[in-house]
Design a protein around this motif. Structure first.
Motif, PDB file in Angstrom:
ATOM      1  N   LEU A  35       0.854  -1.189   0.000  1.00  0.00           N
ATOM      2  CA  LEU A  35       0.000   0.000   0.000  1.00  0.00           C
ATOM      3  C   LEU A  35       0.888   1.236   0.000  1.00  0.00           C
ATOM      4  O   LEU A  35       1.887   1.285   0.716  1.00  0.00           O
ATOM      5  N   VAL A  36       0.508   2.238  -0.787  1.00  0.00           N
ATOM      6  CA  VAL A  36       1.179   3.535  -0.752  1.00  0.00           C
ATOM      7  C   VAL A  36       0.254   4.527  -0.052  1.00  0.00           C
ATOM      8  O   VAL A  36      -0.948   4.582  -0.336  1.00  0.00           O
ATOM      9  N   VAL A  37       0.829   5.281   0.872  1.00  0.00           N
ATOM     10  CA  VAL A  37       0.074   6.261   1.652  1.00  0.00           C
ATOM     11  C   VAL A  37       0.551   7.658   1.268  1.00  0.00           C
ATOM     12  O   VAL A  37       1.753   7.932   1.274  1.00  0.00           O
ATOM     13  N   ALA A  38      -0.398   8.531   0.914  1.00  0.00           N
ATOM     14  CA  ALA A  38      -0.070   9.907   0.519  1.00  0.00           C
ATOM     15  C   ALA A  38      -0.915  10.868   1.355  1.00  0.00           C
ATOM     16  O   ALA A  38      -2.008  11.247   0.957  1.00  0.00           O
ATOM     17  N   PRO A  39      -0.409  11.276   2.532  1.00  0.00           N
ATOM     18  CA  PRO A  39      -1.207  12.089   3.475  1.00  0.00           C
ATOM     19  C   PRO A  39      -1.067  13.595   3.270  1.00  0.00           C
ATOM     20  O   PRO A  39      -1.133  14.359   4.232  1.00  0.00           O
ATOM     21  N   ILE A  45      -3.954   4.836  -0.170  1.00  0.00           N
ATOM     22  CA  ILE A  45      -4.766   5.611   0.767  1.00  0.00           C
ATOM     23  C   ILE A  45      -4.168   7.004   0.778  1.00  0.00           C
ATOM     24  O   ILE A  45      -2.960   7.169   1.010  1.00  0.00           O
ATOM     25  N   ALA A  46      -4.985   8.013   0.491  1.00  0.00           N
ATOM     26  CA  ALA A  46      -4.456   9.357   0.292  1.00  0.00           C
ATOM     27  C   ALA A  46      -5.454  10.406   0.754  1.00  0.00           C
ATOM     28  O   ALA A  46      -6.628  10.102   1.022  1.00  0.00           O
ATOM     29  N   SER A  47      -4.987  11.640   0.813  1.00  0.00           N
ATOM     30  CA  SER A  47      -5.843  12.772   1.182  1.00  0.00           C
ATOM     31  C   SER A  47      -6.743  13.150   0.009  1.00  0.00           C
ATOM     32  O   SER A  47      -6.331  13.123  -1.150  1.00  0.00           O
ATOM     33  N   SER A  48      -7.951  13.554   0.339  1.00  0.00           N
ATOM     34  CA  SER A  48      -8.892  14.024  -0.688  1.00  0.00           C
ATOM     35  C   SER A  48      -8.678  15.517  -0.892  1.00  0.00           C
ATOM     36  O   SER A  48      -9.509  16.343  -0.517  1.00  0.00           O
ATOM     37  N   ILE A  49      -7.541  15.862  -1.489  1.00  0.00           N
ATOM     38  CA  ILE A  49      -7.154  17.264  -1.616  1.00  0.00           C
ATOM     39  C   ILE A  49      -6.588  17.519  -3.001  1.00  0.00           C
ATOM     40  O   ILE A  49      -5.970  16.638  -3.610  1.00  0.00           O
ATOM     41  N   ASP A  53      -8.025   5.160  10.840  1.00  0.00           N
ATOM     42  CA  ASP A  53      -9.158   4.251  10.623  1.00  0.00           C
ATOM     43  C   ASP A  53      -9.053   3.562   9.267  1.00  0.00           C
ATOM     44  O   ASP A  53      -9.323   2.359   9.141  1.00  0.00           O
ATOM     45  N   ALA A  54      -8.673   4.326   8.243  1.00  0.00           N
ATOM     46  CA  ALA A  54      -8.549   3.748   6.904  1.00  0.00           C
ATOM     47  C   ALA A  54      -7.435   2.707   6.857  1.00  0.00           C
ATOM     48  O   ALA A  54      -7.587   1.630   6.252  1.00  0.00           O
ATOM     49  N   LEU A  55      -6.324   3.002   7.516  1.00  0.00           N
ATOM     50  CA  LEU A  55      -5.225   2.040   7.563  1.00  0.00           C
ATOM     51  C   LEU A  55      -5.605   0.791   8.343  1.00  0.00           C
ATOM     52  O   LEU A  55      -5.248  -0.335   7.966  1.00  0.00           O
ATOM     53  N   ARG A  56      -6.350   0.970   9.427  1.00  0.00           N
ATOM     54  CA  ARG A  56      -6.781  -0.191  10.212  1.00  0.00           C
ATOM     55  C   ARG A  56      -7.679  -1.099   9.376  1.00  0.00           C
ATOM     56  O   ARG A  56      -7.526  -2.326   9.405  1.00  0.00           O
ATOM     57  N   ARG A  57      -8.605  -0.492   8.631  1.00  0.00           N
ATOM     58  CA  ARG A  57      -9.478  -1.309   7.777  1.00  0.00           C
ATOM     59  C   ARG A  57      -8.659  -2.084   6.757  1.00  0.00           C
ATOM     60  O   ARG A  57      -8.912  -3.262   6.502  1.00  0.00           O
ATOM     61  N   TRP A  58      -7.691  -1.416   6.163  1.00  0.00           N
ATOM     62  CA  TRP A  58      -6.830  -2.088   5.187  1.00  0.00           C
ATOM     63  C   TRP A  58      -6.094  -3.265   5.826  1.00  0.00           C
ATOM     64  O   TRP A  58      -6.063  -4.368   5.274  1.00  0.00           O
ATOM     65  N   LEU A  59      -5.514  -3.042   6.989  1.00  0.00           N
ATOM     66  CA  LEU A  59      -4.689  -4.064   7.630  1.00  0.00           C
ATOM     67  C   LEU A  59      -5.511  -5.231   8.172  1.00  0.00           C
ATOM     68  O   LEU A  59      -5.028  -6.373   8.214  1.00  0.00           O
ATOM     69  N   GLU A  60      -6.747  -4.965   8.566  1.00  0.00           N
ATOM     70  CA  GLU A  60      -7.535  -5.996   9.230  1.00  0.00           C
ATOM     71  C   GLU A  60      -8.567  -6.669   8.330  1.00  0.00           C
ATOM     72  O   GLU A  60      -9.206  -7.642   8.753  1.00  0.00           O
ATOM     73  N   ASP A  61      -8.736  -6.204   7.109  1.00  0.00           N
ATOM     74  CA  ASP A  61      -9.774  -6.748   6.235  1.00  0.00           C
ATOM     75  C   ASP A  61      -9.162  -7.328   4.965  1.00  0.00           C
ATOM     76  O   ASP A  61      -8.914  -6.599   3.990  1.00  0.00           O
ATOM     77  N   PRO A  62      -8.912  -8.643   4.923  1.00  0.00           N
ATOM     78  CA  PRO A  62      -8.307  -9.257   3.738  1.00  0.00           C
ATOM     79  C   PRO A  62      -9.144  -9.066   2.478  1.00  0.00           C
ATOM     80  O   PRO A  62      -8.595  -8.934   1.379  1.00  0.00           O
TER      81      PRO A  62
END
Length: 346
Positions: free
Chosen positions: A247-251, A272-276, A302-311
C-alpha cells in the motif's frame, strides 16, 4: 516544420536532474524533456538557480527574439520582472507544477510572482484539472491559454508485496505540506495491529526541523522499529521499495496531482491518500484507492486499520489497481500534450 522552428529552450532549476534533489517538479521536467526530444524537438536546457541573489539576473535575455521557451514555474514566479520582459519578445510557456497560495504557509513573494507572471504567459501548462480550474478561478490565466498535461508513469512490473498487506510506503519530500506528521500520528494509533511496517522515502533536507520533530514523535510513540526513514532513494532502490509495498500512503495537505500515487497504481499498488487538490484525479480507479480528509490522523488511522484488518478489502483494492495499471497515462502521453501546445505556438 523546418529544423530551426523545432528548437525549444527549456528553463529549469539548476540540478533538476540531481538524484539527491528529487521533487515532483524536477521529475516532471526531466521526463518531459526526454520525451520531447523523442518527438523531434531540439530541447536546449537552461539551468537557473531557483533561490539566490542570482534571481536578480535575467536568464532569458541571451535568447534570440521569437524563441519558444518552456519555463519551470518555480523559476517563473521567482523572476517576475524577467518573465514580464520575456513575454514581450519570446513565446513563453510556463509549467505550473503547483499553486503557491495553496500551501499552509504560503510565501508572499511566490504568490505575488504568480500574479505577475502567469497572466502574461502565452500558455500555462497545468499539472492537473484541479490546478487548471484554480488558476482560471483566481484569474491567474484564461481558459484559452490553459492546457492540462497531467504527469505520467512508467510501465512497470506488478508489485509482489507481502502476504499480510502490512508493507506500507510513503514517498515524497519530508515536509509539512506532504503530511508525514499526520501519517506518524495515524500509525501511533495502530500499535496493537501486528506485522505492519512503514517506509518513508524522501529528502529531509528542505525542512530539517520538521523531519527531526516527527522522527522524535515516532520514537516517543514506540514506532522506531516499525518506521524506516529511508531518505532519498535512487531510481533502482525506489523500484525495489515499490515492488515490496502492499500500500502507498499519501497524506498530503496540498497536492497538485501526486506522481507517487500514479507510480504506485501503475504497479498495481492500492493507495490511501488525502482528498485534496488533484489527488482524486491521480487516485483512479476509485476501487483502488481510499481518500480521507487531509490533516486528520484519526481518519487516516481508521482507513489504515481497515486495510490491515480486512483481507477482502485488500484483495478488492489490489485487484482494481492491477486491472487498471496497463491503462495508466504514460510520460509519452504527457509530452504529446505539451508537444501539441508548442506546435500551436510555432
Amino acid at each position: 516544420m523546418n529544423t530551426s522552428a523545432r528548437v525549444v529552450w527549456f528553463v529549469v532549476p539548476d540540478g533538476f536532474d540531481d538524484p539527491d534533489r528529487v521533487s515532483g517538479g524536477n521529475v516532471y521536467d526531466q521526463r518531459v524533456s526526454v520525451e520531447l526530444r523523442a518527438l523531434g524537438w531540439d530541447v536546449r536546457i537552461v539551468e537557473v538557480a531557483a533561490e539566490s541573489s542570482a534571481a536578480r539576473t535575467d536568464p532569458f535575455e541571451p535568447l534570440p527574439d521569437g524563441s519558444l521557451i518552456v519555463v519551470d514555474g518555480l523559476i517563473a514566479i521567482g523572476r517576475p520582472s524577467a518573465i514580464e520582459a520575456a513575454c514581450a519578445r519570446l513565446r513563453v510557456v510556463v509549467l505550473a507544477h503547483m499553486l503557491a497560495e495553496s500551501f499552509p504557509d504560503a510565501d508572499p513573494q511566490a504568490v505575488e510572482g504568480e500574479k505577475r507572471t502567469l497572466p502574461r504567459a502565452h500558455r500555462v501548462i497545468a499539472g492537473s484539472e484541479w490546478l487548471r480550474e484554480e488558476l482560471a478561478r483566481r484569474g491567474l490565466s484564461t481558459p484559452d491559454r490553459l492546457v492540462v498535461a497531467t504527469p505520467g508513469s512508467d510501465e512497470a512490473a506488478m508489485a509482489t508485496g507481502t502476504a499480510t498487506g502490512g508493507s506500507l510506503l510513503c514517498v515524497g519530500v519530508v515536509a509539512p505540506h506532504k503530511g508525514q506528521d499526520t501519517l506518524v500520528d495515524a500509525l501511533a494509533r495502530l500499535t496493537d495491529v501486528p506485522s505492519w511496517t512503514c517506509t518513508i522515502a524522501g529528502s529531509t533536507a528542505p525542512e530539517p526541523d520538521f523531519a527531526a520533530r516527527i522522527a522524535a514523535e515516532a520514537q516517543a510513540a514506540g514506532l522506531s522499529e516499525r518506521i524506516t526513514w529511508a531518505g532519498v532513494l535512487t531510481a533502482g532502490v525506489l523500484d525495489e521499495a515499490y515492488a515490496q509495498a502492499d500500500l502507498v500512503v499519501a497524506p498530503s495537505r496540498t497536492e497538485t496531482y501526486g506522481i507517487a500515487i500514479g507510480d504506485a497504481l501503475a504497479r498495481g499498488i492500492p493507495v490511501i491518500a488525502s482528498s485534496i487538490g488533484g489527488i482524486p484525479e491521480a487516485a483512479q480507479p476509485p476501487g483502488a484507492a481510499v481518500l480521507v480528509s487531509p490533516g486528520d490522523p484519526a481518519a487516516l488511522g481508521d482507513a489504515l486499520r481497515r486495510w490491515l484488518e480486512d483481507p477482502r478489502l485488500r484483495a478488492s483494492m489490489s485487484a482494481a489497481a492491477r486491472h487498471a495499471a496497463p491503462a495508466r497515462r504514460r510520460w509519452s502521453d504527457t509530452a504529446r500534450t505539451i508537444h501539441a501546445t508548442l506546435e500551436a505556438l510555432s
